[in-house]
Each structure stands twice: as structure tokens, then as C-alpha cells.
Write a protein that holds these residues in place. Structure first.
Motif, PDB file in Angstrom:
ATOM      1  N   ALA A  44       0.837  -1.208   0.000  1.00  0.00           N
ATOM      2  CA  ALA A  44       0.000   0.000   0.000  1.00  0.00           C
ATOM      3  C   ALA A  44       0.869   1.254   0.000  1.00  0.00           C
ATOM      4  O   ALA A  44       0.609   2.204  -0.747  1.00  0.00           O
ATOM      5  N   VAL A  45       1.910   1.262   0.825  1.00  0.00           N
ATOM      6  CA  VAL A  45       2.812   2.411   0.896  1.00  0.00           C
ATOM      7  C   VAL A  45       3.637   2.529  -0.380  1.00  0.00           C
ATOM      8  O   VAL A  45       3.748   3.614  -0.972  1.00  0.00           O
ATOM      9  N   MET A  46       4.203   1.428  -0.832  1.00  0.00           N
ATOM     10  CA  MET A  46       5.108   1.462  -1.983  1.00  0.00           C
ATOM     11  C   MET A  46       4.386   1.816  -3.278  1.00  0.00           C
ATOM     12  O   MET A  46       4.907   2.575  -4.102  1.00  0.00           O
ATOM     13  N   MET A  47       3.193   1.273  -3.481  1.00  0.00           N
ATOM     14  CA  MET A  47       2.461   1.546  -4.720  1.00  0.00           C
ATOM     15  C   MET A  47       1.974   2.997  -4.781  1.00  0.00           C
ATOM     16  O   MET A  47       2.078   3.655  -5.824  1.00  0.00           O
ATOM     17  N   THR A  48       1.446   3.515  -3.676  1.00  0.00           N
ATOM     18  CA  THR A  48       0.947   4.885  -3.686  1.00  0.00           C
ATOM     19  C   THR A  48       2.091   5.893  -3.767  1.00  0.00           C
ATOM     20  O   THR A  48       2.037   6.853  -4.558  1.00  0.00           O
ATOM     21  N   LEU A  49       3.124   5.695  -2.963  1.00  0.00           N
ATOM     22  CA  LEU A  49       4.279   6.592  -3.028  1.00  0.00           C
ATOM     23  C   LEU A  49       4.952   6.509  -4.397  1.00  0.00           C
ATOM     24  O   LEU A  49       5.374   7.521  -4.958  1.00  0.00           O
ATOM     25  N   GLY A  50       5.050   5.287  -4.918  1.00  0.00           N
ATOM     26  CA  GLY A  50       5.662   5.106  -6.231  1.00  0.00           C
ATOM     27  C   GLY A  50       4.915   5.854  -7.320  1.00  0.00           C
ATOM     28  O   GLY A  50       5.530   6.461  -8.200  1.00  0.00           O
ATOM     29  N   ALA A  51       3.587   5.829  -7.257  1.00  0.00           N
ATOM     30  CA  ALA A  51       2.788   6.533  -8.255  1.00  0.00           C
ATOM     31  C   ALA A  51       3.028   8.040  -8.195  1.00  0.00           C
ATOM     32  O   ALA A  51       3.155   8.714  -9.227  1.00  0.00           O
ATOM     33  N   ILE A  52       3.100   8.580  -6.982  1.00  0.00           N
ATOM     34  CA  ILE A  52       3.342  10.021  -6.823  1.00  0.00           C
ATOM     35  C   ILE A  52       4.733  10.398  -7.322  1.00  0.00           C
ATOM     36  O   ILE A  52       4.912  11.364  -8.069  1.00  0.00           O
ATOM     37  N   MET A  53       5.732   9.647  -6.882  1.00  0.00           N
ATOM     38  CA  MET A  53       7.115   9.934  -7.275  1.00  0.00           C
ATOM     39  C   MET A  53       7.291   9.803  -8.789  1.00  0.00           C
ATOM     40  O   MET A  53       8.056  10.548  -9.412  1.00  0.00           O
ATOM     41  N   ASP A  54       6.571   8.860  -9.384  1.00  0.00           N
ATOM     42  CA  ASP A  54       6.654   8.663 -10.830  1.00  0.00           C
ATOM     43  C   ASP A  54       6.144   9.890 -11.579  1.00  0.00           C
ATOM     44  O   ASP A  54       6.745  10.342 -12.557  1.00  0.00           O
ATOM     45  N   VAL A  55       5.038  10.455 -11.104  1.00  0.00           N
ATOM     46  CA  VAL A  55       4.482  11.657 -11.730  1.00  0.00           C
ATOM     47  C   VAL A  55       5.442  12.831 -11.569  1.00  0.00           C
ATOM     48  O   VAL A  55       5.715  13.567 -12.518  1.00  0.00           O
ATOM     49  N   ILE A  56       5.989  12.988 -10.366  1.00  0.00           N
ATOM     50  CA  ILE A  56       6.916  14.094 -10.114  1.00  0.00           C
ATOM     51  C   ILE A  56       8.142  13.976 -11.012  1.00  0.00           C
ATOM     52  O   ILE A  56       8.568  14.943 -11.656  1.00  0.00           O
ATOM     53  N   GLY A  57       8.710  12.776 -11.067  1.00  0.00           N
ATOM     54  CA  GLY A  57       9.906  12.573 -11.875  1.00  0.00           C
ATOM     55  C   GLY A  57       9.656  12.729 -13.364  1.00  0.00           C
ATOM     56  O   GLY A  57      10.520  13.207 -14.098  1.00  0.00           O
ATOM     57  N   SER A  58       8.476  12.329 -13.807  1.00  0.00           N
ATOM     58  CA  SER A  58       8.150  12.396 -15.230  1.00  0.00           C
ATOM     59  C   SER A  58       7.794  13.804 -15.691  1.00  0.00           C
ATOM     60  O   SER A  58       7.953  14.141 -16.865  1.00  0.00           O
ATOM     61  N   LYS A  59       7.288  14.628 -14.768  1.00  0.00           N
ATOM     62  CA  LYS A  59       6.779  15.948 -15.140  1.00  0.00           C
ATOM     63  C   LYS A  59       7.719  17.104 -14.788  1.00  0.00           C
ATOM     64  O   LYS A  59       7.519  18.216 -15.275  1.00  0.00           O
TER      65      LYS A  59
END
Length: 425
Positions: A44-59
Motif C-alpha cells: 500500500a505504501v510502496m504503490m501509492t508513493l511510487g505513483a506520486i514519485m513517478d508523476v513528479i519525476g516524469s513531469k
């Protein structure tokens, strides 16, 4: 992050509002001490944090173009949450326990190694393998040689120049490169994996940045000296067929899970009889052997590749978050970076370009394309780095060769580390 057919913005496959609700639930559980232990809480922690970090890194501008984008943000952003005490210790422990004791890391690596190697065309391996191996190996040798020489002259230590700088840079990225490499280091040196990754990750990160910059310079070199480039063609007498798109199949992915795990078990079993070579390296050898000699039915090979793509698509950001929590000591990373360190990384990337470029010319390749694929696609950050490097060089059609470098070239580095680490210490 993905986009639906109407191209609306989503995070983790959900609308921002729905994802906000999901994130709020996780935060509430963390703050109230009710986050479940084990796989569910960690995921739960890894998937949600990963999704946020992915958006930040991509944008984020510059970060997404020159610094590796989402992978670096997932790792270092999450490591910063731990370093500054923003993530509670008990939450960090749940994630760390799942990564280390729960076997998620090994599960991911097994899917990555097995599916990626079996997904490469046998025809491509046979036709390009012998000639392509020469510039690839030459790039590694020259990079390691220059690293050893520069490290010795600068007082860093030539052994450390090879093992702590050159090897992680040339090792095929994070998931199938630095992480299993760190575990190989740990098994030999008895150092903590977290401590080793804190040494290896800065080299990998800086190497990725410099590889992208070097790719843009190679494109400019090709325009200045047209005789050095094939404008996207590695060699004149070789054509690459476009890979057919696979339709997702639940039963095939189930087969992929089973076979990937079995190959991982086989690697550990072979390690019992060949203890001087790490189980990861033996798994790679076993998979490559089966692929070359066509010992596995095509449907099973496709199943493993399908499962690998599912894992890479859905679990990579989560895995990188786990690496940031469990294996990345941000304080040690900050202390490791210095002018000396940056110079040594630059020397390794330069060695990769020189070695692979000139060796490629000796076997009929174009300098620019050989340096890009056999050189910079070894010194970047795996698959993400391949896209960035080839985009910077405006030669995306070279992706099949880039994948050989990242997959099989990275596997070669793991095998080399397993063999020479006990000697160099």
C-alpha cells in the motif's frame, strides 16, 4: 502514471480524486499506527508513493530530461522522507522487512532477468551477437581501465575505481544491475547491502546523467563528421524486424510467474555446485543457454516476457520506493559525492564511448551508433536510460541493440563482478 483513452490525467491508473482518497487512507493508517504488517501494508505504501514519485519525476523539467526522471525521484525522494524523519520508523520497517525478508526484491529480479532475456529475438542474438560482443566488451574494458588509472592517480584506489565506480555504471541499471550487484558484494565482503548501495547508486545516477549528455554530443559529432555515423543504422547489412505487440493473457502471465521463479530456484541450486559464482549470475547463464539453444517452448518464452512486462510496468516504481527506504542511506550518498567522484564517473563514460566506438568500427559498425548502443546504453540507467540516451541522440530505431546492452551486457557485468570481486576484495 498512465493516460486513459480520453487522455484524462491519472495517477496509478486512478483519477486524481480517487487516488487522493487512496493516499488519505494510507496516510491515516500510518499516522494512527494501523498500517498492516507484511505484504499488504508494504505494498500500500510502496504503490501509492511510487505513483506520486513517478508523476513528479516524469513531469519535472530538467529532471525528466537530464537526471533520469522517475527512477531517481522514486529512490532519492523516498530516501529523503526517511532521512529527514518524515516517514515514521515503524512504516519504514514494514517496507524494509518486505523488501528484505519478504523476498519482493528477488521476485522482481527473477521476472526481469528471465522475461527480458527470453524476450530477445534468437535471430537477433545469433546474427548480431558475435560482432556486437566485441564493442560491448571493449567498452567495458576501456572504461574499467581508465577508471583504474584515474582512480590510482587521484588516490581513490584502482580497485575501488573498478568495483565502486565502473562496475555499477556499466551494470545495466538499478533493478537488474546495482541491486543484485550490491547483494553479490554483500555475500563476499559481509558489508550491509544498504551500505554498499550507498556507494554504488551515486555512480549509477551520475553515469546516467553523463551518458545522456554524451549522447547529444555524439549526435552533433555525427552531423559534423558524416563518415562516422549511419544515421541510425548500426551496420548496413543488418535489418531489425519490429516486435509484434502481445495481447495480455492471464494464463500466460501465470506461466511466466512459475517459470521465472523456477529459474531463480535453479540459479540457487547451481550455486550449491558452483559456489564461486553468484546465484543471480548462474540464473542469467541458464536462461541465456535455454534461449540460444531453443530449449523452452515459444509459448513459455512469450509467457515469461509478458509477465516481465507486467512487472516492469506496474511494480517498478514501487520497487524503487522500496529501494529508497530499505537500501539507500541518503546521508552516505551525499558524503560520497565529491569533485574526485564526478571526475571518475566522467572518465568511465568517456571510456565506454571510446572503447565501444572504435572497436565497433573494427567489425564494420558505425562509430556513433556503436558508441551509443554498446557504450552509452551500458553506462546509463538500464531501460529508462536507453530511452533517454537514444532520444538525446535522435536514434530511437537502435532500441533493440540498446536492449541487448542493458540486458545481456548488464548480465555480463554481474558475472564479471561474481568472478573478480573475490580476487580484488
Amino acid at each position: 502514471m498512465v493516460q486513459s483513452e480520453n487522455r484524462s490525467f491519472t495517477i496509478g491508473g486512478m483519477s486524481p480524486m480517487l487516488f487522493g482518497v487512496a493516499m488519505a487512507l494510507v496516510i491515516a493508517a500510518v499516522l494512527l499506527g494501523k498500517l498492516p504488517k507484511g505484504m499488504i501494508g508494504a505494498f500500500a505504501v510502496m504503490m501509492t508513493l511510487g505513483a506520486i514519485m513517478d508523476v513528479i519525476g516524469s513531469k519535472t523539467p530538467l529532471v525528466n530530461e537530464y537526471l533520469g526522471g522517475a527512477p531517481l525521484v522514486c529512490i532519492f525522494g523516498t530516501a529523503a522522507l526517511v532521512y529527514f524523519g518524515i516517514m515514521p520508523e515503524d512504516t519504514a520497517k514494514i517496507v524494509s522487512d518486505f523488501m528484505k525478508g519478504g523476498g519482493f526484491l528477488n521476485f522482481y529480479i527473477a521476472a526481469l532477468i528471465c522475461g527480458s532475456i527470453l524476450g530477445i529475438s534468437s535471430d537477433l542474438l545469433i546474427k548480431a551477437g558475435v560482432r556486437y560482443a566485441f564493442p560491448l566488451i571493449a567498452g567495458v574494458v576501456v572504461a574499467c581501465g581508465l577508471a583504474a588509472g584515474a582512480a590510482g592517480l587521484m588516490g581513490y584506489g584502482w580497485q575501488q575505481g573498478i568495483m565502486h565506480i565502473a562496475m555499477p555504471i556499466m551494470g545495466g541499471g538499478m533493478g537488474a544491475g546495482a541491486v543484485p550487484m550490491a547483494q553479490i558484494f554483500s555475500s563476499v565482503t559481509k558489508m550491509e547491502t544498504k551500505e554498499i548501495l550507498s556507494i554504488l547508486i551515486p555512480a549509477l545516477a551520475l553515469g546516467n546523467v553523463m551518458s545522456i549528455v554524451a549522447a547529444g554530443l555524439l549526435d552533433k559529432l555525427g552531423k559534423m563528421k558524416p563518415s562516422l555515423t549511419g544515421n541510425g543504422h548500426l551496420m548496413k547489412d543488418f535489418k531489425v524486424e519490429k516486435e509484434a505487440e502481445m495481447v495480455p493473457n492471464l494464463e500466460m502471465m501465470g506461466t511466466g510467474i512459475t517459470v521465472s521463479c523456477l529459474f531463480f530456484v535453479l540459479g540457487n541450486l547451481l550455486n550449491k555446485f558452483v559456489p564461486m559464482i553468484h546465484g543471480y549470475a548462474l540464473m542469467i547463464i541458464a536462461v541465456a543457454f535455454c534461449k540460444i539453444f531453443d530449449l523452452i517452448p515459444e509459448i513459455v518464452q512469450k509467457s515469461c516476457n509478458m509477465w516481465y512486462k507486467f512487472v516492469a510496468k506496474n511494480f517498478t516504481a514501487a520497487l524503487l520506493v522500496g529501494i529508497g527506504v530499505a537500501y539507500t542511506d541518503l546521508g552516505a550518498v551525499i558524503n560520497a559525492i565529491s569533485v574526485q567522484y564526478v571526475v571518475l564517473v566522467a572518465v568511465v563514460v568517456l571510456g565506454a564511448v571510446i572503447g565501444s566506438g572504435f572497436a565497433g568500427m573494427m567489425v564494420g559498425f558505425n562509430f556513433v551508433e556503436s558508441a551509443l548502443t554498446a557504450g552509452l546504453c551500458m553506462s546509463n540507467m538500464g531501460g529508462t536510460g536507453d530511452v533517454a540516451v537514444l532520444s538525446a541522440a535522435k536514434r530511437m530505431e537502435l532500441m533493440p541493440f540498446a536492449q541487448i546492452s542493458s540486458r545481456l551486457g548488464g548480465a555480463l557485468i554481474l558475472i564479471m563482478v561474481s568472478l573478480i570481486l573475490p580476487i580484488l576484495g
